[in-house]
Design a protein around this motif. Structure first.
Motif, mmCIF file in Angstrom:
data_model
loop_
_atom_site.group_PDB
_atom_site.id
_atom_site.type_symbol
_atom_site.label_atom_id
_atom_site.label_comp_id
_atom_site.label_asym_id
_atom_site.label_seq_id
_atom_site.Cartn_x
_atom_site.Cartn_y
_atom_site.Cartn_z
ATOM 1 N N VAL A 148 0.734 -1.130 -0.011
ATOM 2 C CA VAL A 148 -0.250 0.333 -0.173
ATOM 3 C C VAL A 148 0.793 1.809 0.073
ATOM 4 O O VAL A 148 0.228 2.395 -0.490
ATOM 5 C CB VAL A 148 -0.909 0.030 1.162
ATOM 6 N N GLY A 149 2.055 1.548 0.915
ATOM 7 C CA GLY A 149 3.225 2.056 0.277
ATOM 8 C C GLY A 149 3.552 2.480 -0.652
ATOM 9 O O GLY A 149 3.606 3.937 -0.735
ATOM 10 N N LEU A 150 3.979 1.360 -1.027
ATOM 11 C CA LEU A 150 4.331 1.949 -2.608
ATOM 12 C C LEU A 150 3.073 2.441 -3.678
ATOM 13 O O LEU A 150 3.969 2.765 -4.470
ATOM 14 C CB LEU A 150 5.012 0.619 -2.950
ATOM 15 N N SER A 151 1.551 2.438 -3.502
ATOM 16 C CA SER A 151 1.450 2.186 -4.209
ATOM 17 C C SER A 151 1.056 3.989 -4.180
ATOM 18 O O SER A 151 0.771 4.402 -5.257
ATOM 19 C CB SER A 151 0.268 1.519 -4.280
ATOM 20 N N PHE A 152 0.712 4.168 -3.137
ATOM 21 C CA PHE A 152 0.962 5.652 -2.514
ATOM 22 C C PHE A 152 2.140 6.895 -3.079
ATOM 23 O O PHE A 152 1.447 7.394 -3.438
ATOM 24 C CB PHE A 152 0.569 6.016 -1.446
ATOM 25 N N MET A 153 3.385 5.797 -3.067
ATOM 26 C CA MET A 153 4.426 6.168 -3.515
ATOM 27 C C MET A 153 4.380 6.692 -5.562
ATOM 28 O O MET A 153 5.001 7.678 -5.610
ATOM 29 C CB MET A 153 5.357 5.734 -2.726
ATOM 30 N N ALA A 193 14.608 -10.131 3.272
ATOM 31 C CA ALA A 193 13.538 -9.333 2.186
ATOM 32 C C ALA A 193 13.070 -7.801 3.857
ATOM 33 O O ALA A 193 12.314 -6.814 3.068
ATOM 34 C CB ALA A 193 11.751 -9.713 2.053
ATOM 35 N N LEU A 194 12.984 -8.669 4.856
ATOM 36 C CA LEU A 194 12.785 -7.651 5.605
ATOM 37 C C LEU A 194 14.320 -6.350 5.992
ATOM 38 O O LEU A 194 13.831 -5.050 6.460
ATOM 39 C CB LEU A 194 12.605 -8.046 7.038
ATOM 40 N N TYR A 195 15.417 -7.038 5.590
ATOM 41 C CA TYR A 195 16.649 -6.034 5.533
ATOM 42 C C TYR A 195 16.319 -5.096 4.439
ATOM 43 O O TYR A 195 16.356 -4.062 4.961
ATOM 44 C CB TYR A 195 18.243 -6.940 5.737
ATOM 45 N N TYR A 219 11.754 -0.680 -3.295
ATOM 46 C CA TYR A 219 10.486 -1.293 -2.277
ATOM 47 C C TYR A 219 10.027 -2.670 -3.413
ATOM 48 O O TYR A 219 9.647 -3.659 -2.803
ATOM 49 C CB TYR A 219 9.975 -0.215 -1.918
ATOM 50 N N LEU A 220 10.382 -1.922 -4.797
ATOM 51 C CA LEU A 220 10.168 -3.136 -5.801
ATOM 52 C C LEU A 220 10.370 -3.972 -6.070
ATOM 53 O O LEU A 220 10.065 -5.826 -5.674
ATOM 54 C CB LEU A 220 10.361 -2.441 -7.495
ATOM 55 N N ILE A 221 12.083 -4.481 -5.456
ATOM 56 C CA ILE A 221 12.596 -5.380 -4.440
ATOM 57 C C ILE A 221 12.221 -6.371 -3.525
ATOM 58 O O ILE A 221 12.281 -7.391 -4.134
ATOM 59 C CB ILE A 221 14.185 -4.678 -5.406
ATOM 60 N N TYR A 222 11.507 -5.767 -2.428
ATOM 61 C CA TYR A 222 10.607 -6.262 -1.787
ATOM 62 C C TYR A 222 10.231 -7.310 -2.119
ATOM 63 O O TYR A 222 9.663 -8.573 -2.130
ATOM 64 C CB TYR A 222 10.773 -5.724 -0.563
ATOM 65 N N ALA A 262 8.432 -14.152 -5.687
ATOM 66 C CA ALA A 262 9.621 -14.809 -6.387
ATOM 67 C C ALA A 262 10.385 -16.002 -4.867
ATOM 68 O O ALA A 262 9.981 -17.631 -5.715
ATOM 69 C CB ALA A 262 10.765 -14.401 -7.080
ATOM 70 N N ARG A 263 10.902 -15.957 -3.637
ATOM 71 C CA ARG A 263 11.231 -16.783 -2.483
ATOM 72 C C ARG A 263 10.736 -16.065 -1.545
ATOM 73 O O ARG A 263 10.874 -15.940 -0.753
ATOM 74 C CB ARG A 263 12.607 -15.614 -2.177
ATOM 75 N N PRO A 264 9.607 -16.401 -1.041
ATOM 76 C CA PRO A 264 8.413 -16.757 -0.283
ATOM 77 C C PRO A 264 9.560 -16.167 1.403
ATOM 78 O O PRO A 264 9.490 -16.524 2.148
ATOM 79 C CB PRO A 264 7.203 -16.999 -0.196
#
Length: 262
Positions: free
Chosen positions: A170-175, A227-229, A210-213, A219-221
């Motif tokens: 959601v944050g990336l969507s607003f960004m 991912a958190l890092y 953020y897109l990489i996250y 891809a790698r759940p």
């Protein structure tokens, strides 16, 4: 409404947010939600009062954008709490909001009605407000990432993964929405949608981080800690985009995003 009135509204809001955080810890959702919501209304009333007094959106200086960030942090906290009932979210959002409020109280800025021509655009207010809300949601995701990586003593649950995923998404969507508004604003003000200005460059770097996250989570759940890092690194890049570029030599005198007037 003047800058001197901030301490009154801030103290009332912080007390109400603290009561809301206490209510969350004591499993009293009505107290938590009601008190936090009233605190948001009180703080928003100050921002609206500043808007009326300045006769322009209070969004030009760093201090003014910190006002919006101080508002949106508890808003993000109450959204997370109402959706997932995480007890500590209101406490952390209140603490962070208090820090930004204290920065504004200790380092007041001169606020006047002057607004440079480029900012006299209908895109100015929604662009910055949407960005500040995105920053608050991504800040909440960062707090959760730090908690899960360094403070939680047991394994990360699927629900906690979902919370972080949703906050980032959601944050990336607003960004993204803010960037699109900014592009339309730039076209109107300077004749082009994108110019690789220092601010724009760091905004793009942050957006890709953020897109990489998000791509890694799909891809790698199972690589949740990696991912958190990335969430933490991305938030550091976000700080560079928000205020860090003001200290870069490349932005001095050349950046179209340098709005402060001496």
């Amino acid at each position: 409404m003047t800058w001197e009135h901030l301490i009154i509204f801030a103290l009332i809001s912080i007390v109400l947010w603290s009561i809301g955080a206490y209510g969350a810890w004591k499993n009293k959702p009505i107290v938590a939600l009601t008190s936090t919501a009233v605190g948001l209304v009180v703080f928003l009333s100050y921002i609206i009062g500043m808007w009326i007094s300045l006769e322009r959106p209070p969004l030009r200086t760093m201090g003014e954008t910190r006002l919006w960030y101080s508002l949106f942090l508890p808003l993000a906290g109450i959204i997370v709490y109402s959706r997932w009932k995480y007890k500590w979210t209101l406490s952390f959002s209140t603490l962070l909001s208090t820090v930004f409020i204290c920065i504004n109280l200790l380092k007041p800025e001169i606020h006047n009605k002057t607004l440079m021509p480029a900012l006299q655009s209908p895109w100015f207010a929604p662009h910055v407000i949407v960005y500040m809300f995105a920053y608050a949601l991504l800040g909440a995701a960062t707090i959760l990432a730090i908690y899960l990586l360094f403070l939680k003593k047991v394994d990360i649950t699927t629900e906690e993964e979902d919370i972080c995923d949703n906050l980032v998404a959601v944050g990336l969507s607003f960004m993204t929405l803010g960037m699109l508004m900014g592009a339309l604003w730039a076209k109107e003000a300077w004749g082009h949608y994108w110019a690789w200005d220092p601010k724009e460059t760091w905004a793009a770097i942050t957006w890709f981080a953020y897109l990489i996250y998000i791509h890694l989570r799909y891809a790698r759940p199972r690589h949740i800690k990696t991912a958190l890092y990335i969430v933490i690194v991305a938030f550091i890049l976000l700080q560079m985009c928000w205020w860090g570029i003001n200290y870069l030599p490349s932005a001095q005198g050349t950046s179209v995003h340098t709005y402060n007037l001496n």
